[in-house]
Design an enzyme around this catalytic site. Structure first.
Site, mmCIF file in Angstrom:
data_model
loop_
_atom_site.group_PDB
_atom_site.id
_atom_site.type_symbol
_atom_site.label_atom_id
_atom_site.label_comp_id
_atom_site.label_asym_id
_atom_site.label_seq_id
_atom_site.Cartn_x
_atom_site.Cartn_y
_atom_site.Cartn_z
ATOM 1 N N ARG A 20 0.900 -1.243 -0.104
ATOM 2 C CA ARG A 20 -0.002 0.128 -0.091
ATOM 3 C C ARG A 20 0.971 1.110 0.087
ATOM 4 N NH1 ARG A 20 -5.263 -1.021 2.785
ATOM 5 N NH2 ARG A 20 -5.999 -2.792 1.417
ATOM 6 N N ASP A 125 -16.371 10.853 9.181
ATOM 7 C CA ASP A 125 -15.236 10.073 8.889
ATOM 8 C C ASP A 125 -13.957 10.715 9.126
ATOM 9 O OD1 ASP A 125 -15.191 7.417 6.691
ATOM 10 O OD2 ASP A 125 -13.245 8.426 6.641
HETATM 11 C C1 LIG Z 1 -15.023 0.175 4.953
HETATM 12 S S1 LIG Z 1 -15.414 1.854 5.232
HETATM 13 C C2 LIG Z 1 -17.139 1.832 5.887
HETATM 14 C C3 LIG Z 1 -18.162 2.564 5.314
HETATM 15 C C4 LIG Z 1 -19.450 2.490 5.712
HETATM 16 N N1 LIG Z 1 -19.721 2.396 7.198
HETATM 17 C C5 LIG Z 1 -19.915 0.816 5.226
HETATM 18 O O1 LIG Z 1 -19.957 0.048 6.214
HETATM 19 O O2 LIG Z 1 -20.404 0.813 4.047
HETATM 20 C C6 LIG Z 1 -14.249 2.357 6.493
HETATM 21 C C7 LIG Z 1 -14.332 3.777 7.080
HETATM 22 O O3 LIG Z 1 -13.602 4.059 8.282
HETATM 23 C C8 LIG Z 1 -12.825 5.216 8.083
HETATM 24 N N2 LIG Z 1 -12.126 5.122 9.462
HETATM 25 C C9 LIG Z 1 -10.727 4.450 9.650
HETATM 26 N N3 LIG Z 1 -10.452 4.835 10.863
HETATM 27 C C10 LIG Z 1 -11.102 5.729 11.443
HETATM 28 C C11 LIG Z 1 -10.918 6.379 12.499
HETATM 29 N N4 LIG Z 1 -10.153 6.165 13.511
HETATM 30 N N5 LIG Z 1 -12.094 7.340 12.724
HETATM 31 C C12 LIG Z 1 -13.046 7.529 12.051
HETATM 32 N N6 LIG Z 1 -13.193 6.940 10.741
HETATM 33 C C13 LIG Z 1 -12.248 5.919 10.442
HETATM 34 C C14 LIG Z 1 -12.343 4.998 6.835
HETATM 35 O O4 LIG Z 1 -11.606 6.119 6.403
HETATM 36 C C15 LIG Z 1 -13.312 4.551 6.045
HETATM 37 O O5 LIG Z 1 -13.845 5.536 5.262
#
Ligand SMILES: C[S@@+](CC[C@H](N)C(=O)[O-])C[C@H]1O[C@@H](n2cnc3c(N)ncnc32)[C@H](O)[C@@H]1O
Length: 255
Positions: A20, A125
Site C-alpha cells: 500500500r 469519517d
Molecule cells: C469500509 S469503510 C465503511 C463505510 C460504511 N460504514 C459501510 O459499512 O459501508 C471504513 C471507513 O472507516 C474510516 N475510518 C478508519 N479509521 C477511522 C477512525 N479512526 N475514525 C473514523 N473513521 C475511520 C475510513 O476512512 C473508511 O472510510
C-alpha cells in the site's frame, strides 16, 4: 498510526503495508520507509498523514449495504418515542452511501406519515478526501445497484453526456445529511444523542481494547432503546454497555 487513529497491524500485515505504501514512497522520491515515517511524524505534514491513512484503510461502501438492517429500521422507527425528530449518526461514513441510503428510507417513512418531518443525519469519517466527495453527492451508478427504480427516480438525478454513468443525490436528500471530520479514537463531544448509530465496517482496523473503547464511547451517544449497527461479519463486540441482539449486526441499547 496506532496512537493517532487506532490502526493496528501485526507482523503478518507487513507485506500488505508494503504494497500500500511503497508506491507512494517511490512517487515522493524518498529513500525508504524510515524517511516516510519521519514525514508522518512531522506535525506540519498533516496532508501526507491523511494520505497514508487513506492508503492503509479501505473506503469500500455502497447503497443499502446489508439490506436487512434497513428493513429493520423501516419496521422499528415508526414506534420510536422520538419519531417526530429522529437523529441518526453514520459514524464511519466513507463516501456517504450509508447516510444517503438512510435519508431515502427516512424520507419514505415521512412521506407515508409514519415518522415526523424533523429527522436529520450526521455522517462522519476520519478521511478528508472521502468527506469532500460525500458532500458532492455524486456516485458511480454501480454503487446504487441496490436502490429500487422508484427511489432512483424520486431521490436521484442521472448524469447525461459527460456525466453518463454517474448519479447525483437530489437536494431534498442531500440537505438532510451533515458531514464532518471525526476520529473515533479521540474524544468526541457535542454530538447526539441519537436514535440510531451505524458503526459498520470500521472496527476491523482496531485491536480488541480499542474496539471496546470506541464502541462504549459511541454508545454513550445512543439513546436508551436506540438501534446500533455493526457489520454483520464483525460479530458482537464485548463492550460494557448493555445491548440486546435484534438481528445479526443490529443491537438495541438496553435501558
Ligand atoms: C469500509 S469503510 C465503511 C463505510 C460504511 N460504514 C459501510 O459499512 O459501508 C471504513 C471507513 O472507516 C474510516 N475510518 C478508519 N479509521 C477511522 C477512525 N479512526 N475514525 C473514523 N473513521 C475511520 C475510513 O476512512 C473508511 O472510510
Amino acid at each position: 498510526m496506532y496512537a493517532a487513529v487506532g490502526l493496528s497491524y501485526n507482523d503478518s500485515k507487513k507485506s500488505l503495508i508494503h504494497s500500500r505504501l511503497a508506491p507512494r514512497i517511490q512517487k515522493l522520491g524518498l529513500s525508504g520507509f524510515a524517511e516516510y515515517v519521519g514525514i508522518l511524524e512531522d506535525e506540519s505534514e498533516a496532508a501526507e498523514f491523511q494520505m497514508a491513512v487513506d492508503l492503509l484503510t479501505t473506503n469500500e461502501t455502497y447503497f443499502f449495504r446489508e439490506p436487512k438492517h434497513y428493513d429493520l429500521l423501516q419496521q422499528e422507527l415508526p414506534n420510536f418515542p422520538d419519531k417526530a425528530a429522529l437523529k441518526v449518526w453514520s459514524a464511519a461514513s466513507s463516501f456517504g452511501d450509508e447516510a444517503y441510503s438512510t435519508a431515502m428510507l427516512l424520507s419514505d417513512l415521512q412521506v407515508s406519515g409514519r415518522i415526523g418531518p424533523n429527522w436529520s443525519i450526521v455522517a462522519t469519517d476520519i478521511s478528508h478526501r472521502v468527506l469532500l466527495s460525500a458532500k458532492e453527492a455524486v456516485f458511480p451508478e454501480d454503487r446504487l445497484r441496490a436502490v429500487t427504480p422508484d427511489r432512483l427516480r424520486r431521490y436521484c438525478l442521472r448524469g447525461e453526456g459527460e456525466s453518463a454513468g454517474q448519479v447525483m443525490m437530489q437536494d431534498k436528500i442531500r440537505s438532510r445529511v451533515q458531514f464532518g471530520q471525526l476520529n473515533l479514537c479521540k474524544p468526541f463531544g457535542g454530538l447526539g444523542p441519537f436514535d440510531v448509530i451505524f458503526l459498520r465496517n470500521v472496527l476491523i482496523y482496531f485491536d480488541p481494547p480499542t474496539k471496546v473503547d470506541v464502541v462504549d464511547r459511541v454508545l454513550e451517544l445512543l439513546k436508551p432503546g436506540g438501534l446500533f449497527f455493526l457489520g454483520t461479519a464483525e460479530g458482537r463486540v464485548p463492550c460494557k454497555t448493555p445491548l440486546q441482539t435484534v438481528i445479526p449486526g443490529a443491537f438495541r441499547k438496553v435501558g
